[in-house]
Scaffold this motif. Structure first.
Motif, PDB file in Angstrom:
ATOM      1  N   SER A  70       0.843  -1.195   0.000  1.00 27.46           N
ATOM      2  CA  SER A  70       0.000   0.000   0.000  1.00 27.46           C
ATOM      3  C   SER A  70       0.876   1.240   0.000  1.00 27.46           C
ATOM      4  CB  SER A  70      -0.918   0.005   1.230  1.00 27.46           C
ATOM      5  OG  SER A  70      -0.159   0.027   2.422  1.00 27.46           O
ATOM      6  N   ILE A  71       0.315   2.340  -0.517  1.00 29.42           N
ATOM      7  CA  ILE A  71       1.084   3.574  -0.612  1.00 29.42           C
ATOM      8  C   ILE A  71       0.138   4.761  -0.715  1.00 29.42           C
ATOM      9  CG2 ILE A  71       1.240   3.450  -3.146  1.00 29.42           C
ATOM     10  CD1 ILE A  71       4.103   4.607  -2.845  1.00 29.42           C
ATOM     11  N   ASP A  72       0.550   5.885  -0.150  1.00 33.64           N
ATOM     12  CA  ASP A  72      -0.163   7.147  -0.327  1.00 33.64           C
ATOM     13  C   ASP A  72       0.351   7.756  -1.629  1.00 33.64           C
ATOM     14  OD1 ASP A  72      -0.798   9.957  -0.286  1.00 33.64           O
ATOM     15  OD2 ASP A  72      -1.293   9.736   1.840  1.00 33.64           O
ATOM     16  N   VAL A  73      -0.414   7.614  -2.687  1.00 36.34           N
ATOM     17  CA  VAL A  73       0.044   8.016  -4.018  1.00 36.34           C
ATOM     18  C   VAL A  73       0.335   9.510  -4.075  1.00 36.34           C
ATOM     19  CG1 VAL A  73      -0.534   8.040  -6.474  1.00 36.34           C
ATOM     20  CG2 VAL A  73      -1.286   6.136  -5.038  1.00 36.34           C
ATOM     21  N   GLU A  74      -0.520  10.310  -3.475  1.00 30.87           N
ATOM     22  CA  GLU A  74      -0.391  11.764  -3.548  1.00 30.87           C
ATOM     23  C   GLU A  74       0.922  12.257  -2.958  1.00 30.87           C
ATOM     24  OE1 GLU A  74      -1.273  15.604  -4.509  1.00 30.87           O
ATOM     25  OE2 GLU A  74      -2.461  13.848  -5.062  1.00 30.87           O
ATOM     26  N   GLN A  75       1.396  11.616  -1.898  1.00 30.43           N
ATOM     27  CA  GLN A  75       2.597  12.081  -1.210  1.00 30.43           C
ATOM     28  C   GLN A  75       3.856  11.310  -1.610  1.00 30.43           C
ATOM     29  OE1 GLN A  75       1.894  12.281   3.024  1.00 30.43           O
ATOM     30  NE2 GLN A  75      -0.037  13.382   2.778  1.00 30.43           N
ATOM     31  N   SER A  76       3.746  10.434  -2.583  1.00 28.11           N
ATOM     32  CA  SER A  76       4.890   9.631  -3.017  1.00 28.11           C
ATOM     33  C   SER A  76       5.532  10.233  -4.263  1.00 28.11           C
ATOM     34  CB  SER A  76       4.428   8.206  -3.324  1.00 28.11           C
ATOM     35  OG  SER A  76       3.732   8.172  -4.562  1.00 28.11           O
ATOM     36  N   ASP A  77       6.569   9.566  -4.768  1.00 29.11           N
ATOM     37  CA  ASP A  77       7.242   9.991  -6.002  1.00 29.11           C
ATOM     38  C   ASP A  77       6.498   9.546  -7.259  1.00 29.11           C
ATOM     39  OD1 ASP A  77       9.378  11.316  -4.847  1.00 29.11           O
ATOM     40  OD2 ASP A  77      10.642   9.525  -4.746  1.00 29.11           O
ATOM     41  N   ILE A  78       5.404   8.811  -7.102  1.00 28.87           N
ATOM     42  CA  ILE A  78       4.742   8.229  -8.269  1.00 28.87           C
ATOM     43  C   ILE A  78       4.282   9.292  -9.252  1.00 28.87           C
ATOM     44  CG2 ILE A  78       2.676   6.991  -9.031  1.00 28.87           C
ATOM     45  CD1 ILE A  78       2.995   5.141  -6.644  1.00 28.87           C
ATOM     46  N   ARG A  79       3.540  10.278  -8.791  1.00 27.36           N
ATOM     47  CA  ARG A  79       2.988  11.265  -9.722  1.00 27.36           C
ATOM     48  C   ARG A  79       4.044  12.177 -10.332  1.00 27.36           C
ATOM     49  NH1 ARG A  79      -2.552  11.974  -6.411  1.00 27.36           N
ATOM     50  NH2 ARG A  79      -3.598  10.174  -7.330  1.00 27.36           N
ATOM     51  N   PRO A  80       5.057  12.618  -9.590  1.00 25.18           N
ATOM     52  CA  PRO A  80       6.120  13.377 -10.252  1.00 25.18           C
ATOM     53  C   PRO A  80       6.796  12.585 -11.379  1.00 25.18           C
ATOM     54  CG  PRO A  80       6.247  13.702  -7.886  1.00 25.18           C
ATOM     55  CD  PRO A  80       5.203  12.653  -8.118  1.00 25.18           C
ATOM     56  N   ILE A  81       7.014  11.290 -11.161  1.00 26.81           N
ATOM     57  CA  ILE A  81       7.632  10.460 -12.201  1.00 26.81           C
ATOM     58  C   ILE A  81       6.689  10.302 -13.385  1.00 26.81           C
ATOM     59  CG2 ILE A  81       8.381   8.103 -12.736  1.00 26.81           C
ATOM     60  CD1 ILE A  81       9.598   7.981  -9.915  1.00 26.81           C
ATOM     61  N   VAL A  82       5.418  10.052 -13.112  1.00 29.89           N
ATOM     62  CA  VAL A  82       4.439   9.905 -14.193  1.00 29.89           C
ATOM     63  C   VAL A  82       4.309  11.213 -14.971  1.00 29.89           C
ATOM     64  CG1 VAL A  82       1.977   9.585 -14.676  1.00 29.89           C
ATOM     65  CG2 VAL A  82       3.155   8.022 -13.124  1.00 29.89           C
ATOM     66  N   ARG A  83       4.303  12.338 -14.268  1.00 31.73           N
ATOM     67  CA  ARG A  83       4.219  13.635 -14.951  1.00 31.73           C
ATOM     68  C   ARG A  83       5.431  13.848 -15.861  1.00 31.73           C
ATOM     69  NH1 ARG A  83       3.087  16.346 -10.928  1.00 31.73           N
ATOM     70  NH2 ARG A  83       0.877  16.775 -11.311  1.00 31.73           N
ATOM     71  N   ALA A  84       6.605  13.482 -15.372  1.00 32.33           N
ATOM     72  CA  ALA A  84       7.817  13.617 -16.189  1.00 32.33           C
ATOM     73  C   ALA A  84       7.745  12.731 -17.429  1.00 32.33           C
ATOM     74  CB  ALA A  84       9.046  13.262 -15.356  1.00 32.33           C
ATOM     75  N   GLU A  85       7.204  11.529 -17.277  1.00 28.52           N
ATOM     76  CA  GLU A  85       7.068  10.625 -18.417  1.00 28.52           C
ATOM     77  C   GLU A  85       6.074  11.163 -19.441  1.00 28.52           C
ATOM     78  OE1 GLU A  85       8.834   7.585 -19.175  1.00 28.52           O
ATOM     79  OE2 GLU A  85      10.025   8.817 -17.821  1.00 28.52           O
ATOM     80  N   LEU A  86       4.994  11.745 -18.977  1.00 31.16           N
ATOM     81  CA  LEU A  86       4.018  12.339 -19.891  1.00 31.16           C
ATOM     82  C   LEU A  86       4.628  13.508 -20.660  1.00 31.16           C
ATOM     83  CD1 LEU A  86       0.830  12.240 -17.627  1.00 31.16           C
ATOM     84  CD2 LEU A  86       1.087  11.079 -19.833  1.00 31.16           C
ATOM     85  N   LYS A  87       5.406  14.322 -19.983  1.00 30.74           N
ATOM     86  CA  LYS A  87       6.050  15.454 -20.654  1.00 30.74           C
ATOM     87  C   LYS A  87       7.046  14.971 -21.705  1.00 30.74           C
ATOM     88  CE  LYS A  87       5.645  18.893 -16.940  1.00 30.74           C
ATOM     89  NZ  LYS A  87       6.384  19.735 -15.962  1.00 30.74           N
ATOM     90  N   GLN A  88       7.814  13.939 -21.353  1.00 26.39           N
ATOM     91  CA  GLN A  88       8.782  13.404 -22.306  1.00 26.39           C
ATOM     92  C   GLN A  88       8.076  12.794 -23.509  1.00 26.39           C
ATOM     93  OE1 GLN A  88      12.359  13.514 -22.135  1.00 26.39           O
ATOM     94  NE2 GLN A  88      11.896  13.032 -24.273  1.00 26.39           N
TER      95      GLN A  88
END
Length: 316
Positions: free
Chosen positions: A263-281
């Protein structure tokens, strides 16, 4: 049960107290510790332990699944001949093709379990070593390479119109899309992402981390972009599914599961920053590729991807 497994049958321990019997049983277990023949793996409803999966034999899912796929590739061209009887309809052909596809999906699941996999070895005080061990970097990178080759690159051998035209008017495109997306969404699971980050924190540069996994996944699924190659219909569907899954990750928390798992708190983890970077790339790569491709449908598809990503990153 322990008695049965370790000594090939029920064997009473006579003239011993319960405490003395436990000492004997513990010794039997220690004697077999490290022998995979006697290892017990608990049932999993969401695979965490990649070494203890249903119907996954051997110690290397990639090698075993490669052999399995070779067998399925021998079956497909003979399926009509092996399932048909004079005067009967094609229901059996449809059923058996579904069984082949089901087995193929099972192989994909076995391999996916290696990415973010954590081996669990039951131990007690007095036994050395860790109970939980992350899958090796080599095993995880080979799993990603396998999925790119055997699933995300369109599995042409599964697309046999001589089979399909016997029992359906359409459905092949949707069937392949569903097969690919099932594993893609499983791969981009919040719990798996959590374990990849945990592995990186524990094992540093020797780990296969989340960022590297996401980069490898994007580069494989969008391999046509760097050379402006034509993107076929199956791959276009897969690429849209990838963007859709990243949109889901950007806007949703981990669903609760009654079966446990990571389990993980998605909002406070590195998941969304990484996903955002992948979308930008990906958006940047798609924009460059639009000018390179000569295929009209590929161009339209890439323009659509750019607009979809714009809406994810900057909702209106």
């Amino acid at each position: 049960m322990i008695n049965t497994l370790l000594h090939g049958g029920y064997k009473p321990i006579l003239d011993k107290t319960a405490l003395e019997e436990k000492t004997i049983l513990d010794q039997w277990i220690l004697e077999k510790a490290g022998d995979p023949v006697y290892r017990f793996g608990r049932q999993q409803f969401g695979v965490v332990d990649h070494t203890s999966q249903t119907e996954d034999l051997g110690d290397d899912s990639m090698r075993a699944s490669t052999y399995g796929i070779k067998n399925l590739q021998r079956i497909i061209p003979n399926l009509g001949k092996w399932t048909g009887k004079e005067g009967e309809n094609f229901d059996n052909l449809e059923t058996m093709y579904g069984q082949v596809l089901g087995q193929y999906n099972r192989y994909m699941g076995h391999v996916t379990g290696n990415i973010g996999g954590v081996k669990e070895t039951y131990k007690a005080y007095g036994q050395e070593g860790a109970v939980y061990e992350h899958a090796s970097r080599d095993k995880q990178t080979r799993a990603m390479q396998f999925l790119q080759k055997e699933l995300f690159s369109t599995p042409e051998w599964l697309i046999d119109q001589d089979i399909f035209n016997k029992f359906e008017s359409d459905g092949a495109i949707e069937r392949i899309r569903s097969t690919q997306v099932r594993t893609l969404n499983n791969l981009l699971d919040f719990g798996r992402m959590a374990r990849l980050m945990e592995n990186e924190e524990v094992n540093g540069t020797s780990a296969y981390g989340l960022l590297e996994m996401m980069q490898d996944l994007r580069k494989g699924i969008f391999s046509e972009l760097s050379k402006g190659q034509t993107i076929d219909r199956y791959r276009r569907n897969l690429q849209r599914a990838y963007v859709e899954r990243l949109e889901f990750i950007m806007n949703n928390e981990q669903p609760r599961s009654r079966f446990g798992g990571s389990s993980i708190d998605v909002e406070q983890s590195d998941i969304r920053p990484i996903v955002r970077a992948e979308l930008k790339q990906l958006r940047s790569d798609a924009k460059r590729s639009i000018g390179r491709t000569r295929d009209q449908l590929s161009k339209i598809h890439l323009e659509d991807l750019v607009e979809r990503i714009d809406l994810i990153l900057d909702p209106k």
